[in-house]
Design a protein around this motif. Structure first.
Motif, PDB file in Angstrom:
ATOM      1  N   GLU A 177      -8.673  -5.779  17.066  1.00 32.93           N
ATOM      2  CA  GLU A 177      -7.327  -5.317  16.707  1.00 32.93           C
ATOM      3  C   GLU A 177      -6.913  -5.819  15.341  1.00 32.93           C
ATOM      4  N   ALA A 178      -7.369  -7.003  14.947  1.00 33.07           N
ATOM      5  CA  ALA A 178      -7.000  -7.555  13.646  1.00 33.07           C
ATOM      6  C   ALA A 178      -7.460  -6.651  12.512  1.00 33.07           C
ATOM      7  N   ALA A 179      -8.586  -5.973  12.693  1.00 33.85           N
ATOM      8  CA  ALA A 179      -9.066  -5.076  11.642  1.00 33.85           C
ATOM      9  C   ALA A 179      -8.123  -3.892  11.453  1.00 33.85           C
ATOM     10  N   TYR A 180      -7.574  -3.374  12.548  1.00 38.30           N
ATOM     11  CA  TYR A 180      -6.636  -2.254  12.446  1.00 38.30           C
ATOM     12  C   TYR A 180      -5.269  -2.726  11.957  1.00 38.30           C
ATOM     13  N   MET A 181      -4.832  -3.870  12.456  1.00 40.72           N
ATOM     14  CA  MET A 181      -3.543  -4.395  12.018  1.00 40.72           C
ATOM     15  C   MET A 181      -3.569  -4.780  10.550  1.00 40.72           C
ATOM     16  N   ALA A 182      -4.729  -5.126  10.022  1.00 37.79           N
ATOM     17  CA  ALA A 182      -4.829  -5.462   8.595  1.00 37.79           C
ATOM     18  C   ALA A 182      -4.472  -4.258   7.736  1.00 37.79           C
ATOM     19  N   GLU A 183      -4.949  -3.094   8.117  1.00 43.71           N
ATOM     20  CA  GLU A 183      -4.629  -1.888   7.350  1.00 43.71           C
ATOM     21  C   GLU A 183      -3.161  -1.512   7.514  1.00 43.71           C
ATOM     22  N   ILE A 184      -2.619  -1.709   8.708  1.00 44.15           N
ATOM     23  CA  ILE A 184      -1.201  -1.415   8.923  1.00 44.15           C
ATOM     24  C   ILE A 184      -0.333  -2.350   8.096  1.00 44.15           C
ATOM     25  N   ALA A 185      -0.651  -3.652   8.133  1.00 45.52           N
ATOM     26  CA  ALA A 185       0.122  -4.621   7.361  1.00 45.52           C
ATOM     27  C   ALA A 185      -0.040  -4.385   5.859  1.00 45.52           C
ATOM     28  N   ARG A 186      -1.232  -4.025   5.431  1.00 45.34           N
ATOM     29  CA  ARG A 186      -1.443  -3.763   4.002  1.00 45.34           C
ATOM     30  C   ARG A 186      -0.614  -2.573   3.537  1.00 45.34           C
ATOM     31  N   ALA A 187      -0.549  -1.520   4.369  1.00 42.76           N
ATOM     32  CA  ALA A 187       0.281  -0.365   4.010  1.00 42.76           C
ATOM     33  C   ALA A 187       1.755  -0.749   3.956  1.00 42.76           C
ATOM     34  N   GLY A 188       2.198  -1.609   4.887  1.00 36.94           N
ATOM     35  CA  GLY A 188       3.581  -2.039   4.860  1.00 36.94           C
ATOM     36  C   GLY A 188       3.912  -2.875   3.642  1.00 36.94           C
ATOM     37  N   ILE A 189       2.998  -3.772   3.265  1.00 32.29           N
ATOM     38  CA  ILE A 189       3.235  -4.609   2.082  1.00 32.29           C
ATOM     39  C   ILE A 189       3.264  -3.758   0.822  1.00 32.29           C
ATOM     40  N   LEU A 190       2.369  -2.789   0.720  1.00 28.92           N
ATOM     41  CA  LEU A 190       2.341  -1.931  -0.466  1.00 28.92           C
ATOM     42  C   LEU A 190       3.557  -1.014  -0.544  1.00 28.92           C
ATOM     43  N   SER A 191       4.242  -0.791   0.592  1.00 30.42           N
ATOM     44  CA  SER A 191       5.429   0.069   0.558  1.00 30.42           C
ATOM     45  C   SER A 191       6.631  -0.624  -0.068  1.00 30.42           C
ATOM     46  N   VAL A 192       6.579  -1.950  -0.205  1.00 32.49           N
ATOM     47  CA  VAL A 192       7.678  -2.694  -0.815  1.00 32.49           C
ATOM     48  C   VAL A 192       7.491  -2.679  -2.334  1.00 32.49           C
ATOM     49  N   LEU A 246       7.521  -9.360   3.514  1.00 37.28           N
ATOM     50  CA  LEU A 246       7.249  -9.015   4.909  1.00 37.28           C
ATOM     51  C   LEU A 246       8.476  -8.536   5.669  1.00 37.28           C
ATOM     52  N   PRO A 247       9.675  -9.154   5.510  1.00 44.40           N
ATOM     53  CA  PRO A 247      10.832  -8.596   6.222  1.00 44.40           C
ATOM     54  C   PRO A 247      11.123  -7.144   5.862  1.00 44.40           C
ATOM     55  N   GLN A 248      10.907  -6.763   4.597  1.00 42.38           N
ATOM     56  CA  GLN A 248      11.130  -5.373   4.219  1.00 42.38           C
ATOM     57  C   GLN A 248       9.982  -4.479   4.665  1.00 42.38           C
ATOM     58  N   ALA A 249       8.772  -5.041   4.731  1.00 48.04           N
ATOM     59  CA  ALA A 249       7.626  -4.251   5.163  1.00 48.04           C
ATOM     60  C   ALA A 249       7.636  -3.968   6.658  1.00 48.04           C
ATOM     61  N   MET A 250       8.438  -4.709   7.427  1.00 47.49           N
ATOM     62  CA  MET A 250       8.465  -4.514   8.868  1.00 47.49           C
ATOM     63  C   MET A 250       8.915  -3.115   9.241  1.00 47.49           C
TER      64      MET A 250
END
Length: 314
Positions: A176-191, A215-219
């Protein structure tokens, strides 16, 4: 002088556009729903009473609590924390860290979870009977210096550990960490990058800016797919039978169905439990999205800035 009322256009006799296709589609859908409901109620082989009885049996409830709920919570905790760390490494300026994080996501996203859990349950114990934890190269150093101690703190019996629920949770969490890494990376790049630059101007380092600003804005972007991954993880806990872990919902209901020859009621029971847990998670996801999505998107206009009644303007 010409009367102004005579220059006004007449009343437009507008009629709504007819949509007969919608009514035909509605009739077909209602007919199909009626046929399905009739099939459920008139076919005694569904045996809903027996399915309800299976849902309440102690092994099934134990499998629901230990295998499904605890397994989901533990796997998602490992996946979310690991995914955020890997996402930060993917965005690092260090090429080695970027390369390691890329290889991690490439490896675990490319392996089916059933195969991964089967390897943990059977293959790891075959390769390594035990694992020694201590000082790196402690045995070689102790042999070289002629010491009796090999700097080993404790030894793990891999064959016993690989068939436990904890081993399955670790396996699902690493995947799951591999998939969550891409999700978190997309969220960070959206800020916007200006947010991090403003944090740096206030004297924050990269870690503080990431925790307090980015991270609070990427949530807002991270929460929806994370909710979907959590619901998917509830269903993926059924793969723990590959370890094998017997205290799991699907394993227990299947065992009861095979033992009593009530296969379909057992499937109905496990399906009902998965739907219940998934529905609860969907409600929680809705409120989390509502909380982290405040201030974004369209909404009702503020009454303080609403146009007064009868006001003109374009």
């Amino acid at each position: 002088m010409t009367d102004s009322t005579s220059e006004r256009p007449g009343v437009i006799d507008a009629r709504p556009v007819r949509h007969p296709g919608r009514w035909v589609a509605l009739a077909v859908i209602l007919l199909l729903i009626g046929m399905m409901v009739s099939s459920f109620l008139t076919n005694p082989r569904w045996n809903f009473a027996k399915a309800l009885e299976i849902m309440q049996q102690t092994p099934v409830l134990e499998g629901l609590w230990k295998g499904t709920i605890v397994g989901t919570i533990g796997s998602m905790a490992i996946g979310i924390v690991g995914g955020i760390i890997i996402a930060v490494l993917r965005l690092s300026e260090n090429p080695i860290l970027r390369g390691v994080s890329f290889v991690y996501t490439w490896f675990f996203r490319g392996i089916p979870r059933l195969v991964l859990l089967a390897m943990i349950g059977s293959g790891v114990g075959f390769l390594y009977n035990k694992l020694d934890f201590g000082v790196p190269f402690g045995q070689q150093l102790a042999s070289f210096m002629g010491l009796s101690s090999d700097f080993t703190f404790f030894t793990l019996n891999v064959n016993q550990f690989s068939s436990t629920l904890l081993a399955g949770i670790i396996g699902l969490g690493l995947s799951e960490a591999a998939y969550m890494a891409e999700i978190a990376r997309a969220g960070i790049l959206s800020v916007d990058r200006g947010q991090a630059e403003a944090a740096a101007a206030l004297g924050m380092n990269r870690g503080q800016a990431m925790r307090r600003i980015v991270l609070p804005q990427a949530m807002r972007v991270i929460v929806p797919p994370t909710g979907n991954e959590t619901i998917a993880m509830v269903k993926d806990t059924s793969l723990l039978s590959a370890i094998p872990v017997i205290t799991e919902l699907y394993y227990q209901t299947s065992a009861i169905g095979n033992r009593t020859l009530l296969i379909m009621p057992a499937f109905v029971a496990v399906t009902a439990w998965y739907l219940i847990v998934g529905s609860v998670l969907m409600v929680g996801q809705y409120f989390l999205e509502k909380r982290f999505g405040r201030g974004f998107g369209t909404g009702a206009p503020n009454k303080r800035f609403a146009r007064p009644a009868g006001a003109g303007g374009a």
